[in-house]
Design a protein around this motif. Structure first.
Motif, PDB file in Angstrom:
ATOM      1  N   LYS A   1      10.056  11.516  67.908  1.00 43.70           N
ATOM      2  CA  LYS A   1       9.955  10.341  67.023  1.00 43.70           C
ATOM      3  C   LYS A   1       9.965  10.794  65.565  1.00 43.70           C
ATOM      4  CE  LYS A   1       9.440   7.406  70.387  1.00 43.70           C
ATOM      5  NZ  LYS A   1      10.628   7.359  71.191  1.00 43.70           N
ATOM      6  N   ARG A   2      10.331   9.864  64.699  1.00 49.18           N
ATOM      7  CA  ARG A   2      10.356  10.113  63.261  1.00 49.18           C
ATOM      8  C   ARG A   2       9.216   9.345  62.598  1.00 49.18           C
ATOM      9  NH1 ARG A   2      14.923  12.634  61.853  1.00 49.18           N
ATOM     10  NH2 ARG A   2      16.636  12.649  63.342  1.00 49.18           N
ATOM     11  N   ALA A   3       8.939   9.665  61.356  1.00 47.91           N
ATOM     12  CA  ALA A   3       7.910   8.952  60.604  1.00 47.91           C
ATOM     13  C   ALA A   3       8.246   7.463  60.574  1.00 47.91           C
ATOM     14  CB  ALA A   3       7.806   9.506  59.190  1.00 47.91           C
ATOM     15  N   ASP A   4       7.243   6.633  60.685  1.00 53.77           N
ATOM     16  CA  ASP A   4       7.311   5.166  60.689  1.00 53.77           C
ATOM     17  C   ASP A   4       7.765   4.573  62.017  1.00 53.77           C
ATOM     18  OD1 ASP A   4       6.276   4.847  58.107  1.00 53.77           O
ATOM     19  OD2 ASP A   4       8.264   5.136  57.223  1.00 53.77           O
ATOM     20  N   GLU A   5       8.060   5.407  63.010  1.00 54.59           N
ATOM     21  CA  GLU A   5       8.395   4.863  64.333  1.00 54.59           C
ATOM     22  C   GLU A   5       7.107   4.540  65.076  1.00 54.59           C
ATOM     23  OE1 GLU A   5      11.667   6.204  66.892  1.00 54.59           O
ATOM     24  OE2 GLU A   5      12.065   7.723  65.368  1.00 54.59           O
ATOM     25  N   GLU A   6       7.184   3.509  65.919  1.00 56.39           N
ATOM     26  CA  GLU A   6       6.033   3.083  66.703  1.00 56.39           C
ATOM     27  C   GLU A   6       6.285   3.324  68.178  1.00 56.39           C
ATOM     28  OE1 GLU A   6       4.930  -0.952  65.741  1.00 56.39           O
ATOM     29  OE2 GLU A   6       4.942  -0.535  63.589  1.00 56.39           O
ATOM     30  N   VAL A   7       5.190   3.592  68.897  1.00 56.64           N
ATOM     31  CA  VAL A   7       5.281   3.816  70.345  1.00 56.64           C
ATOM     32  C   VAL A   7       4.109   3.125  71.031  1.00 56.64           C
ATOM     33  CG1 VAL A   7       6.472   6.032  70.176  1.00 56.64           C
ATOM     34  CG2 VAL A   7       3.994   5.997  70.272  1.00 56.64           C
ATOM     35  N   MET A   8       4.339   2.759  72.271  1.00 52.31           N
ATOM     36  CA  MET A   8       3.268   2.274  73.146  1.00 52.31           C
ATOM     37  C   MET A   8       3.046   3.388  74.154  1.00 52.31           C
ATOM     38  SD  MET A   8       2.535  -0.898  72.240  1.00 52.31           S
ATOM     39  CE  MET A   8       1.949  -1.872  73.583  1.00 52.31           C
ATOM     40  N   VAL A   9       1.788   3.758  74.367  1.00 52.96           N
ATOM     41  CA  VAL A   9       1.498   4.847  75.294  1.00 52.96           C
ATOM     42  C   VAL A   9       0.318   4.477  76.179  1.00 52.96           C
ATOM     43  CG1 VAL A   9       0.143   6.087  73.565  1.00 52.96           C
ATOM     44  CG2 VAL A   9       1.021   7.318  75.513  1.00 52.96           C
ATOM     45  N   ARG A  10       0.480   4.719  77.471  1.00 53.57           N
ATOM     46  CA  ARG A  10      -0.597   4.464  78.423  1.00 53.57           C
ATOM     47  C   ARG A  10      -1.470   5.711  78.491  1.00 53.57           C
ATOM     48  NH1 ARG A  10      -0.951   0.567  81.869  1.00 53.57           N
ATOM     49  NH2 ARG A  10       1.276   0.146  81.853  1.00 53.57           N
ATOM     50  N   THR A  11      -2.735   5.552  78.164  1.00 58.92           N
ATOM     51  CA  THR A  11      -3.696   6.656  78.206  1.00 58.92           C
ATOM     52  C   THR A  11      -4.794   6.298  79.200  1.00 58.92           C
ATOM     53  OG1 THR A  11      -5.181   5.802  76.498  1.00 58.92           O
ATOM     54  CG2 THR A  11      -3.277   7.086  75.738  1.00 58.92           C
ATOM     55  N   PRO A  12      -5.653   7.246  79.518  1.00 55.11           N
ATOM     56  CA  PRO A  12      -6.764   6.916  80.415  1.00 55.11           C
ATOM     57  C   PRO A  12      -7.648   5.781  79.881  1.00 55.11           C
ATOM     58  CG  PRO A  12      -6.524   9.285  80.253  1.00 55.11           C
ATOM     59  CD  PRO A  12      -5.579   8.681  79.244  1.00 55.11           C
ATOM     60  N   ARG A  13      -7.667   5.587  78.567  1.00 51.35           N
ATOM     61  CA  ARG A  13      -8.464   4.505  77.967  1.00 51.35           C
ATOM     62  C   ARG A  13      -7.682   3.211  77.797  1.00 51.35           C
ATOM     63  NH1 ARG A  13     -11.803   7.674  73.241  1.00 51.35           N
ATOM     64  NH2 ARG A  13     -12.911   9.082  74.630  1.00 51.35           N
ATOM     65  N   GLY A  14      -6.491   3.147  78.338  1.00 50.96           N
ATOM     66  CA  GLY A  14      -5.677   1.942  78.235  1.00 50.96           C
ATOM     67  C   GLY A  14      -4.435   2.172  77.391  1.00 50.96           C
ATOM     68  N   VAL A  15      -3.673   1.113  77.181  1.00 50.55           N
ATOM     69  CA  VAL A  15      -2.433   1.202  76.406  1.00 50.55           C
ATOM     70  C   VAL A  15      -2.774   1.253  74.918  1.00 50.55           C
ATOM     71  CG1 VAL A  15      -0.260   0.062  75.828  1.00 50.55           C
ATOM     72  CG2 VAL A  15      -1.118  -0.003  78.179  1.00 50.55           C
ATOM     73  N   ARG A  16      -2.156   2.219  74.223  1.00 47.06           N
ATOM     74  CA  ARG A  16      -2.375   2.358  72.779  1.00 47.06           C
ATOM     75  C   ARG A  16      -1.058   2.119  72.055  1.00 47.06           C
ATOM     76  NH1 ARG A  16      -5.400   7.913  71.956  1.00 47.06           N
ATOM     77  NH2 ARG A  16      -5.433   7.215  69.808  1.00 47.06           N
ATOM     78  N   HIS A  17      -1.151   1.432  70.929  1.00 50.89           N
ATOM     79  CA  HIS A  17       0.008   1.144  70.090  1.00 50.89           C
ATOM     80  C   HIS A  17      -0.118   2.044  68.854  1.00 50.89           C
ATOM     81  CE1 HIS A  17       2.429  -2.103  67.748  1.00 50.89           C
ATOM     82  NE2 HIS A  17       3.180  -1.099  68.116  1.00 50.89           N
ATOM     83  N   LEU A  18       0.770   3.044  68.766  1.00 57.77           N
ATOM     84  CA  LEU A  18       0.667   4.058  67.717  1.00 57.77           C
ATOM     85  C   LEU A  18       1.878   4.039  66.791  1.00 57.77           C
ATOM     86  CD1 LEU A  18      -0.384   7.042  70.025  1.00 57.77           C
ATOM     87  CD2 LEU A  18      -1.909   5.544  68.736  1.00 57.77           C
ATOM     88  N   ARG A  19       1.636   4.397  65.538  1.00 60.62           N
ATOM     89  CA  ARG A  19       2.719   4.568  64.566  1.00 60.62           C
ATOM     90  C   ARG A  19       2.631   5.994  64.025  1.00 60.62           C
ATOM     91  NH1 ARG A  19       1.965   0.848  60.293  1.00 60.62           N
ATOM     92  NH2 ARG A  19       3.298  -0.619  61.365  1.00 60.62           N
ATOM     93  N   VAL A  20       3.780   6.680  64.015  1.00 61.35           N
ATOM     94  CA  VAL A  20       3.850   8.013  63.409  1.00 61.35           C
ATOM     95  C   VAL A  20       3.900   7.803  61.906  1.00 61.35           C
ATOM     96  CG1 VAL A  20       5.232  10.113  63.202  1.00 61.35           C
ATOM     97  CG2 VAL A  20       5.114   8.926  65.407  1.00 61.35           C
ATOM     98  N   THR A  21       2.910   8.336  61.185  1.00 59.04           N
ATOM     99  CA  THR A  21       2.905   8.134  59.736  1.00 59.04           C
ATOM    100  C   THR A  21       3.315   9.380  58.963  1.00 59.04           C
ATOM    101  OG1 THR A  21       0.541   8.588  59.586  1.00 59.04           O
ATOM    102  CG2 THR A  21       1.198   6.284  59.807  1.00 59.04           C
ATOM    103  N   LYS A  22       3.107  10.575  59.584  1.00 57.94           N
ATOM    104  CA  LYS A  22       3.427  11.808  58.860  1.00 57.94           C
ATOM    105  C   LYS A  22       3.692  12.916  59.866  1.00 57.94           C
ATOM    106  CE  LYS A  22       1.431  14.565  55.106  1.00 57.94           C
ATOM    107  NZ  LYS A  22       0.227  14.718  54.268  1.00 57.94           N
ATOM    108  N   ILE A  23       4.667  13.758  59.567  1.00 60.35           N
ATOM    109  CA  ILE A  23       4.984  14.933  60.391  1.00 60.35           C
ATOM    110  C   ILE A  23       5.019  16.137  59.459  1.00 60.35           C
ATOM    111  CG2 ILE A  23       6.651  15.983  61.975  1.00 60.35           C
ATOM    112  CD1 ILE A  23       7.852  13.072  62.259  1.00 60.35           C
ATOM    113  N   GLN A  24       4.294  17.171  59.802  1.00 58.47           N
ATOM    114  CA  GLN A  24       4.245  18.352  58.940  1.00 58.47           C
ATOM    115  C   GLN A  24       3.927  19.593  59.760  1.00 58.47           C
ATOM    116  OE1 GLN A  24       1.079  16.961  56.427  1.00 58.47           O
ATOM    117  NE2 GLN A  24      -0.502  17.990  57.617  1.00 58.47           N
ATOM    118  N   LEU A  25       4.034  20.741  59.092  1.00 62.23           N
ATOM    119  CA  LEU A  25       3.559  21.986  59.696  1.00 62.23           C
ATOM    120  C   LEU A  25       2.143  22.195  59.200  1.00 62.23           C
ATOM    121  CD1 LEU A  25       6.623  24.380  59.320  1.00 62.23           C
ATOM    122  CD2 LEU A  25       5.797  23.242  61.366  1.00 62.23           C
ATOM    123  N   LYS A  26       1.303  22.652  60.062  1.00 58.74           N
ATOM    124  CA  LYS A  26      -0.108  22.834  59.702  1.00 58.74           C
ATOM    125  C   LYS A  26      -0.277  23.945  58.715  1.00 58.74           C
ATOM    126  CE  LYS A  26      -4.574  22.885  61.917  1.00 58.74           C
ATOM    127  NZ  LYS A  26      -5.293  22.999  63.138  1.00 58.74           N
TER     128      LYS A  26
END
Length: 162
Positions: free
Chosen positions: A137-162
């Motif tokens: 995914k790229r910055a500003d893309e959104e994803v829905m992900v099923r986790t053990p705590r339920g479905v989460r709606h996430l947006r990628v806001t930043k990608i970098q090297l640590k």
């Protein structure tokens, strides 16, 4: 560990070095400590009813199994180098800032190989539900992900090297 000969264990340079250091430590200090415990337990006499001896033998078996596991992982390691990482997309070795759109919280994770995942250090496996969902995914893309705590709606806001 029934893996084919061509299987690679993908990891970052940092993860590789950490596993290598653990292996060196276990081979020297770990084996020395277990040998000392075995020697001490032998001094108690009859080995068939010697709980200390059996505990030390069990510890030795766990140690040797961990050494074998580390040797296998390191022999199959495919290292992702920092200079080869494209930070325009989420990939192994990148640190990604995610906004949970439902909880209104921000999370920062570094995507790593399965063997180096450590949630206490915010290092998640690229094979985890969140890792799989955000890979590529790229910055500003959104994803829905099923986790053990339920479905989460996430947006990628930043990608970098640590």
């Amino acid at each position: 560990m029934a893996k084919s000969a061509s299987d690679k264990v993908v990891m970052t340079r940092e993860g590789y070095e950490k596993l290598k250091a653990e292996l060196v430590s276990l081979r020297s200090d770990g084996r020395s400590e277990v040998a000392a415990k075995l020697e001490e337990a032998r001094a108690f006499g009859d080995l068939s009813e010697n709980a200390e001896y059996h505990a030390a033998k069990e510890e030795q078996e766990k140690l040797e199994n961990r050494i074998l596991q580390l040797e296998y992982q390191l022999s199959k390691a495919q290292i992702v180098e920092a200079h080869d990482i494209d930070t325009s997309i989420v990939s192994l070795g990148t640190t990604v800032t995610l906004e949970d759109l439902d909880l209104k919280k921000t999370f920062v994770y570094t995507l790593v190989g399965t063997e180096e995942a450590d949630i206490k250090e915010n290092r998640i496996s690229a094979a985890s539900p969140v890792g799989k969902a955000v890979m590529g995914k790229r910055a500003d893309e959104e994803v829905m992900v099923r986790t053990p705590r339920g479905v989460r709606h996430l947006r990628v806001t930043k990608i970098q090297l640590k």
